[in-house]
Design an enzyme around this catalytic site. Structure first.
Site, PDB file in Angstrom:
ATOM      1  N   ARG A 172       0.756  -6.528  -3.391  1.00  0.00           N
ATOM      2  CA  ARG A 172       2.185  -6.558  -3.673  1.00  0.00           C
ATOM      3  C   ARG A 172       2.931  -6.531  -2.352  1.00  0.00           C
ATOM      4  O   ARG A 172       2.951  -5.535  -1.647  1.00  0.00           O
ATOM      5  CB  ARG A 172       2.576  -5.359  -4.538  1.00  0.00           C
ATOM      6  CG  ARG A 172       3.905  -5.555  -5.253  1.00  0.00           C
ATOM      7  CD  ARG A 172       4.015  -4.572  -6.391  1.00  0.00           C
ATOM      8  NE  ARG A 172       5.186  -4.870  -7.214  1.00  0.00           N
ATOM      9  CZ  ARG A 172       5.504  -4.188  -8.293  1.00  0.00           C
ATOM     10  NH1 ARG A 172       4.746  -3.181  -8.672  1.00  0.00           N
ATOM     11  NH2 ARG A 172       6.568  -4.508  -9.001  1.00  0.00           N
ATOM     12  N   GLU A 179      -5.405   0.752  -5.826  1.00  0.00           N
ATOM     13  CA  GLU A 179      -4.208   1.584  -5.718  1.00  0.00           C
ATOM     14  C   GLU A 179      -3.007   0.852  -6.306  1.00  0.00           C
ATOM     15  O   GLU A 179      -2.130   1.452  -6.924  1.00  0.00           O
ATOM     16  CB  GLU A 179      -3.951   1.936  -4.251  1.00  0.00           C
ATOM     17  CG  GLU A 179      -2.978   3.093  -4.076  1.00  0.00           C
ATOM     18  CD  GLU A 179      -1.692   2.673  -3.380  1.00  0.00           C
ATOM     19  OE1 GLU A 179      -0.798   3.522  -3.265  1.00  0.00           O
ATOM     20  OE2 GLU A 179      -1.593   1.511  -2.972  1.00  0.00           O
ATOM     21  N   ASN A 180      -2.959  -0.451  -6.112  1.00  0.00           N
ATOM     22  CA  ASN A 180      -1.874  -1.243  -6.679  1.00  0.00           C
ATOM     23  C   ASN A 180      -1.905  -1.186  -8.206  1.00  0.00           C
ATOM     24  O   ASN A 180      -0.883  -1.042  -8.871  1.00  0.00           O
ATOM     25  CB  ASN A 180      -1.999  -2.694  -6.207  1.00  0.00           C
ATOM     26  CG  ASN A 180      -0.732  -3.490  -6.429  1.00  0.00           C
ATOM     27  OD1 ASN A 180       0.341  -3.063  -6.057  1.00  0.00           O
ATOM     28  ND2 ASN A 180      -0.861  -4.644  -7.044  1.00  0.00           N
ATOM     29  N   GLY A 184      -0.586   3.985   0.018  1.00  0.00           N
ATOM     30  CA  GLY A 184       0.618   4.768   0.282  1.00  0.00           C
ATOM     31  C   GLY A 184       1.699   4.008   1.021  1.00  0.00           C
ATOM     32  O   GLY A 184       2.554   4.623   1.672  1.00  0.00           O
ATOM     33  N   GLU A 185       1.697   2.672   0.890  1.00  0.00           N
ATOM     34  CA  GLU A 185       2.681   1.877   1.632  1.00  0.00           C
ATOM     35  C   GLU A 185       4.112   2.214   1.213  1.00  0.00           C
ATOM     36  O   GLU A 185       5.021   2.237   2.044  1.00  0.00           O
ATOM     37  CB  GLU A 185       2.421   0.384   1.434  1.00  0.00           C
ATOM     38  CG  GLU A 185       3.336  -0.506   2.259  1.00  0.00           C
ATOM     39  CD  GLU A 185       2.988  -1.971   2.127  1.00  0.00           C
ATOM     40  OE1 GLU A 185       3.933  -2.794   2.164  1.00  0.00           O
ATOM     41  OE2 GLU A 185       1.798  -2.306   1.969  1.00  0.00           O
ATOM     42  N   ARG A 186       4.349   2.501  -0.071  1.00  0.00           N
ATOM     43  CA  ARG A 186       5.703   2.848  -0.505  1.00  0.00           C
ATOM     44  C   ARG A 186       6.185   4.128   0.166  1.00  0.00           C
ATOM     45  O   ARG A 186       7.355   4.258   0.524  1.00  0.00           O
ATOM     46  CB  ARG A 186       5.736   2.999  -2.028  1.00  0.00           C
ATOM     47  CG  ARG A 186       5.642   1.693  -2.794  1.00  0.00           C
ATOM     48  CD  ARG A 186       5.750   1.951  -4.274  1.00  0.00           C
ATOM     49  NE  ARG A 186       4.692   2.840  -4.740  1.00  0.00           N
ATOM     50  CZ  ARG A 186       4.762   3.573  -5.841  1.00  0.00           C
ATOM     51  NH1 ARG A 186       5.856   3.554  -6.577  1.00  0.00           N
ATOM     52  NH2 ARG A 186       3.760   4.326  -6.205  1.00  0.00           N
TER      53      ARG A 186
END
Length: 301
Positions: A47, A122-123, A88-90
């Protein structure tokens, strides 16, 4: 089904817990805090764009409470000072928006291949994904890593039939997929359309979205269409007279629930069941089941 918990177990299998029961750190991992500018997103993250409203809300929470869950990162190959975000990109985007200089991280030893697999899982763990984003993520796990449906199911903690049903959404016409993406159509209704002709799928999806129809209303509409088709076909009429109405109705109900076209017939004292719209893997499994259970189901044959 509580997908989040199931997927959490799957992600945990890919990234073991940072501490074992004795409080010791897992092998190949270390806890740390790193400057936000030293972290970079995974270029192959499924994403690409984070939702601005969601990031803003998360940033407000971080201002008040801080980053409660460490990001999972790995040291970038050939770059000693930078780390790639695995999960944990968000939180990273939100921490930057909140003005944080550094964030807590768990540094893990993963290959690029393993990091992408974790990013995909994770997505899929996110609860706000639409059905098509989930289906596309599952397909990526299959195509990128050569996984079969059983293995995909084990990775993310779902059953194989659930994975198969979600992947079948990719067979729908683009118009129906678009309705699923924008939330105009529910996954339950979309599954009812599987096994129908593409033109019929598109027309029914358009009607269901415009009328905000429920799953039950779509089931009733499909049942009416099936009855009309039976009345228009001489062969189907003769079959419907021979087959008990309860059996005909049961076949239609089972077919709709499984997303296939299921037809029963009877001639000369012999019965038949026709199933259309199955994937190759499902056909193989059904034949294996018949081979195993055949002697019990057809005694004397």
């Amino acid at each position: 089904m509580a997908q989040g918990k199931a997927l959490g177990r799957g992600l945990g299998a890919l990234i073991p817990s940072g501490d074992d029961d004795g409080g010791r750190q897992a092998a190949g991992q270390r806890r740390d805090a790193l400057p936000v500018e030293k972290l970079v997103p995974n270029e192959q993250q499924p994403r690409k764009e984070a939702e601005r409203r969601e990031i803003a809300t998360l940033a407000e929470s971080i201002v008040e409470h801080g980053v409660l869950q460490p990001l999972v990162v790995r040291r970038m190959d050939g770059d000693e000072g930078r780390y790639e975000i695995v999960a944990g990109e968000r939180r990273w985007w939100a921490a930057k928006e909140a003005g944080l200089d550094e964030v807590p991280v768990t540094v893990v030893s993963l290959t690029e291949h393993e990091a992408l697999e974790v990013a995909l899982v994770e997505n899929l763990q996110r609860e706000d994904l639409n059905p098509m984003e989930i289906a596309e993520g599952l397909r990526q796990l299959q195509e990128r890593f050569g996984m079969k449906q059983d293995e995909v199911a084990r990775r993310i903690g779902w059953s194989r039939p659930v994975v198969a049903n979600k992947l079948r959404l990719l067979q729908l016409p683009e118009t129906v997929q678009a309705a699923l993406r924008r939330g105009g159509l529910s996954e339950g209704i979309a599954r009812l359309l599987l096994g129908r002709a593409p033109e019929e799928q598109s027309a029914l999806a358009k009607w269901a979205e415009e009328e905000e129809a429920t799953v039950r209303q779509v089931e009733d509409a499909l049942a009416r269409k099936d009855r009309e088709a039976v009345s228009e076909s001489g062969e189907a009429r003769s079959r419907s007279k021979a087959v008990p109405p309860a059996m005909e109705e049961k076949a239609q109900t089972v077919g709709r629930r499984l997303g296939v076209s299921l037809t029963v017939g009877q001639r000369g004292g012999k019965g038949s069941i026709r199933i259309a719209g199955m994937e190759q893997e499902v056909m193989d499994r059904l034949l294996d089941l018949l081979e195993e259970e055949g002697p019990r189901l057809f005694p004397g044959k």
